[in-house]
Design a protein around this motif. Sequence first.
Motif, PDB file in Angstrom:
ATOM      1  N   GLY A  94      42.434  34.955  61.800  1.00  0.00           N
ATOM      2  CA  GLY A  94      42.806  33.600  62.195  1.00  0.00           C
ATOM      3  C   GLY A  94      42.830  33.379  63.687  1.00  0.00           C
ATOM      4  N   SER A  95      42.285  34.301  64.459  1.00  0.00           N
ATOM      5  CA  SER A  95      42.209  34.129  65.909  1.00  0.00           C
ATOM      6  C   SER A  95      41.108  33.134  66.259  1.00  0.00           C
ATOM      7  N   ILE A  96      41.061  32.733  67.508  1.00  0.00           N
ATOM      8  CA  ILE A  96      40.009  31.821  67.964  1.00  0.00           C
ATOM      9  C   ILE A  96      38.637  32.448  67.771  1.00  0.00           C
ATOM     10  N   THR A  97      38.499  33.711  68.146  1.00  0.00           N
ATOM     11  CA  THR A  97      37.214  34.404  68.000  1.00  0.00           C
ATOM     12  C   THR A  97      36.810  34.496  66.536  1.00  0.00           C
ATOM     13  N   ASP A  98      37.765  34.835  65.670  1.00  0.00           N
ATOM     14  CA  ASP A  98      37.461  34.912  64.241  1.00  0.00           C
ATOM     15  C   ASP A  98      37.070  33.554  63.684  1.00  0.00           C
ATOM     16  N   ALA A  99      37.720  32.498  64.165  1.00  0.00           N
ATOM     17  CA  ALA A  99      37.384  31.155  63.703  1.00  0.00           C
ATOM     18  C   ALA A  99      35.967  30.777  64.124  1.00  0.00           C
ATOM     19  N   GLN A 100      35.593  31.116  65.341  1.00  0.00           N
ATOM     20  CA  GLN A 100      34.230  30.839  65.810  1.00  0.00           C
ATOM     21  C   GLN A 100      33.199  31.551  64.942  1.00  0.00           C
ATOM     22  N   GLU A 101      33.462  32.827  64.636  1.00  0.00           N
ATOM     23  CA  GLU A 101      32.528  33.595  63.817  1.00  0.00           C
ATOM     24  C   GLU A 101      32.477  33.071  62.386  1.00  0.00           C
ATOM     25  N   ALA A 102      33.647  32.745  61.837  1.00  0.00           N
ATOM     26  CA  ALA A 102      33.694  32.251  60.460  1.00  0.00           C
ATOM     27  C   ALA A 102      32.989  30.910  60.331  1.00  0.00           C
ATOM     28  N   MET A 103      33.143  30.028  61.315  1.00  0.00           N
ATOM     29  CA  MET A 103      32.465  28.736  61.278  1.00  0.00           C
ATOM     30  C   MET A 103      30.955  28.939  61.185  1.00  0.00           C
ATOM     31  N   ALA A 104      30.417  29.830  62.006  1.00  0.00           N
ATOM     32  CA  ALA A 104      28.977  30.091  61.984  1.00  0.00           C
ATOM     33  C   ALA A 104      28.546  30.627  60.618  1.00  0.00           C
ATOM     34  N   ASP A 105      29.330  31.551  60.065  1.00  0.00           N
ATOM     35  CA  ASP A 105      28.982  32.145  58.771  1.00  0.00           C
ATOM     36  C   ASP A 105      29.011  31.123  57.648  1.00  0.00           C
ATOM     37  N   VAL A 106      30.100  30.349  57.580  1.00  0.00           N
ATOM     38  CA  VAL A 106      30.263  29.389  56.488  1.00  0.00           C
ATOM     39  C   VAL A 106      29.235  28.277  56.581  1.00  0.00           C
ATOM     40  N   LEU A 107      29.008  27.751  57.772  1.00  0.00           N
ATOM     41  CA  LEU A 107      28.045  26.657  57.931  1.00  0.00           C
ATOM     42  C   LEU A 107      26.626  27.134  57.671  1.00  0.00           C
ATOM     43  N   THR A 108      26.334  28.375  58.010  1.00  0.00           N
ATOM     44  CA  THR A 108      25.013  28.937  57.702  1.00  0.00           C
ATOM     45  C   THR A 108      24.808  29.002  56.193  1.00  0.00           C
ATOM     46  N   GLU A 109      25.835  29.452  55.462  1.00  0.00           N
ATOM     47  CA  GLU A 109      25.757  29.516  54.003  1.00  0.00           C
ATOM     48  C   GLU A 109      25.498  28.138  53.400  1.00  0.00           C
ATOM     49  N   LEU A 110      26.055  27.105  54.024  1.00  0.00           N
ATOM     50  CA  LEU A 110      25.910  25.739  53.511  1.00  0.00           C
ATOM     51  C   LEU A 110      24.660  25.045  54.036  1.00  0.00           C
ATOM     52  N   GLY A 111      23.902  25.717  54.889  1.00  0.00           N
ATOM     53  CA  GLY A 111      22.692  25.119  55.446  1.00  0.00           C
ATOM     54  C   GLY A 111      22.954  24.119  56.539  1.00  0.00           C
ATOM     55  N   ALA A 112      24.138  24.180  57.123  1.00  0.00           N
ATOM     56  CA  ALA A 112      24.514  23.216  58.169  1.00  0.00           C
ATOM     57  C   ALA A 112      24.624  23.895  59.528  1.00  0.00           C
ATOM     58  N   TRP A 113      23.758  24.839  59.785  1.00  0.00           N
ATOM     59  CA  TRP A 113      23.746  25.542  61.075  1.00  0.00           C
ATOM     60  C   TRP A 113      22.334  25.564  61.608  1.00  0.00           C
ATOM     61  N   SER A 114      22.177  25.304  62.914  1.00  0.00           N
ATOM     62  CA  SER A 114      20.862  25.321  63.565  1.00  0.00           C
ATOM     63  C   SER A 114      20.828  26.378  64.647  1.00  0.00           C
ATOM     64  N   ASP A 115      19.640  26.855  64.942  1.00  0.00           N
ATOM     65  CA  ASP A 115      19.472  27.802  66.048  1.00  0.00           C
ATOM     66  C   ASP A 115      19.959  27.178  67.351  1.00  0.00           C
ATOM     67  N   GLY A 116      20.673  27.968  68.130  1.00  0.00           N
ATOM     68  CA  GLY A 116      21.166  27.484  69.418  1.00  0.00           C
ATOM     69  C   GLY A 116      22.524  26.844  69.366  1.00  0.00           C
ATOM     70  N   MET A 117      23.074  26.652  68.155  1.00  0.00           N
ATOM     71  CA  MET A 117      24.390  26.037  68.052  1.00  0.00           C
ATOM     72  C   MET A 117      25.474  26.977  68.545  1.00  0.00           C
TER      73      MET A 117
END
Length: 475
Positions: free
Chosen positions: A328-351
């Motif tokens: 639940g740290s800031i760093t973990d939240a940043q990493e989790a956001m990228a992982d979850v959004l990638t799974e949902l197809g809502a992540w782009s290169d460079g984000m």
Amino acid sequence: MTSRGLLLRGTVLIGVVLLLVLGLASGVLWAGTRTGLYALGLYRDGGAPTVDPTVFHRPDARSTVLPAAPSAPVLPDTSPVPGTTADEVAARIAALGPVQGESFGLVIDESTGQTLYADNPEGVAVPASTLKVLTSLAALEVYGPDHRFATRVLRDPTQPARLYLVGGGDPYLSKGPAGGPPARSSILDLAAETATELTTTGPVELVVDTSLFAGPGWNPDWIPVYRDYVAETSALWVDGARPRGAAIGRRDADPPQVAADTFVAELKRRGVQVGAITRGEAPEVATELAQVESMPVENIVEQVLIYSDNDAAEVLFRHVGRADGRSGSITDAQEAMADVLTELGAWSDGMRVVDGSGLSRANRVSASSLTHAVQVAVKPGADRYRAIPTGMSVAGVEGTLAGRFVEEGTQPGRGLVRAKTGTLTNVHSLAGYVRTGDGSWLVYAFVVNGEQEEYKTRVWLDRITATLAACGCRG
């Protein structure tokens, strides 16, 4: 009828006419006045901007909980034939003229999946508060719409006089009576239940446990002036850590301490003696004495989106940071956001996502990502994400769009355009959905960075989405 009666009747009629005339005049005057004040920055949208534009600055596991019965789709089915034509949409947008700064945009016909307009949709830009759409999507994916965050009181059986007040990350925990809407939980109720369940007669010690979110509460990508726009994120606070209750203004310097003091004061009022108040973590052997639960995640998301609530968005961000056993740290939240959004197809290169509210100018998001997030949420049967479209403001009616769509060419969007806004200095964005004049459902995102004429840019965004609402674009 007597002459006196006729005179009275005439007086009443004259009065009614005068009231009607004055009412119409005042409406016209207010519309003009509001537009002028809006342009000067003296009239604000229905919700607070991400940050005042005058400030210059460059869970433990995935939830599977779903509603017991499917809800009706947010968007009714539409016929994909003959469909809205891309050429017609592009022509209507082009007719509005260019905007200063760098623009990014994407419009998709939800019924067909066809791209109707694309302006550097994969390019990344500072999104401002439209980032809250992505934070909301990730939180709903990780926890599900029905999940509630519990604030608890625990007790170690070996030390019954020691209580642990354990923050559960409820962004809307209140120090007033429980109630709503929205249905906020109350720390007073937690104290009342604690007092009822206590069996010890002597004084108790209170240990405040905020370990749910690891690491610092203040994001290193925020600048000091943001302290009037967001609190240090904590798993335990009351009233959003806002001592005056205002979205813009001073936050509590020590949110957990304010919550603990409120809790203790209520315990004392109920006859419980309280000694020392310290910080620490509850031991694994501690058992639950009392708890209160937050409103469901879907209702939290709706509040975050319609009022652009920075504080609650940051709490959701940190909850996402607990996905798959993270801390639940800031760093973990940043990493989790990228992982979850990638799974949902809502992540782009460079984000790059560095916070949950969109306050940081280090965030980089694409129009494609924002549009896809809305697409995921509005698809038939997407009950898990329903709070995203239902939480978006209605143009000219509520939330952060209440005071917009007042200029010429924007009126067709009033009551039809639904969107999440984004506002930072030289940054403006809209992401949402709209039903066109010929019945198509369109999802869209527009982001403008680097423009110098703030008001004109916002009106340009209003006109684009109003143009989509008025579109008879079947070719």
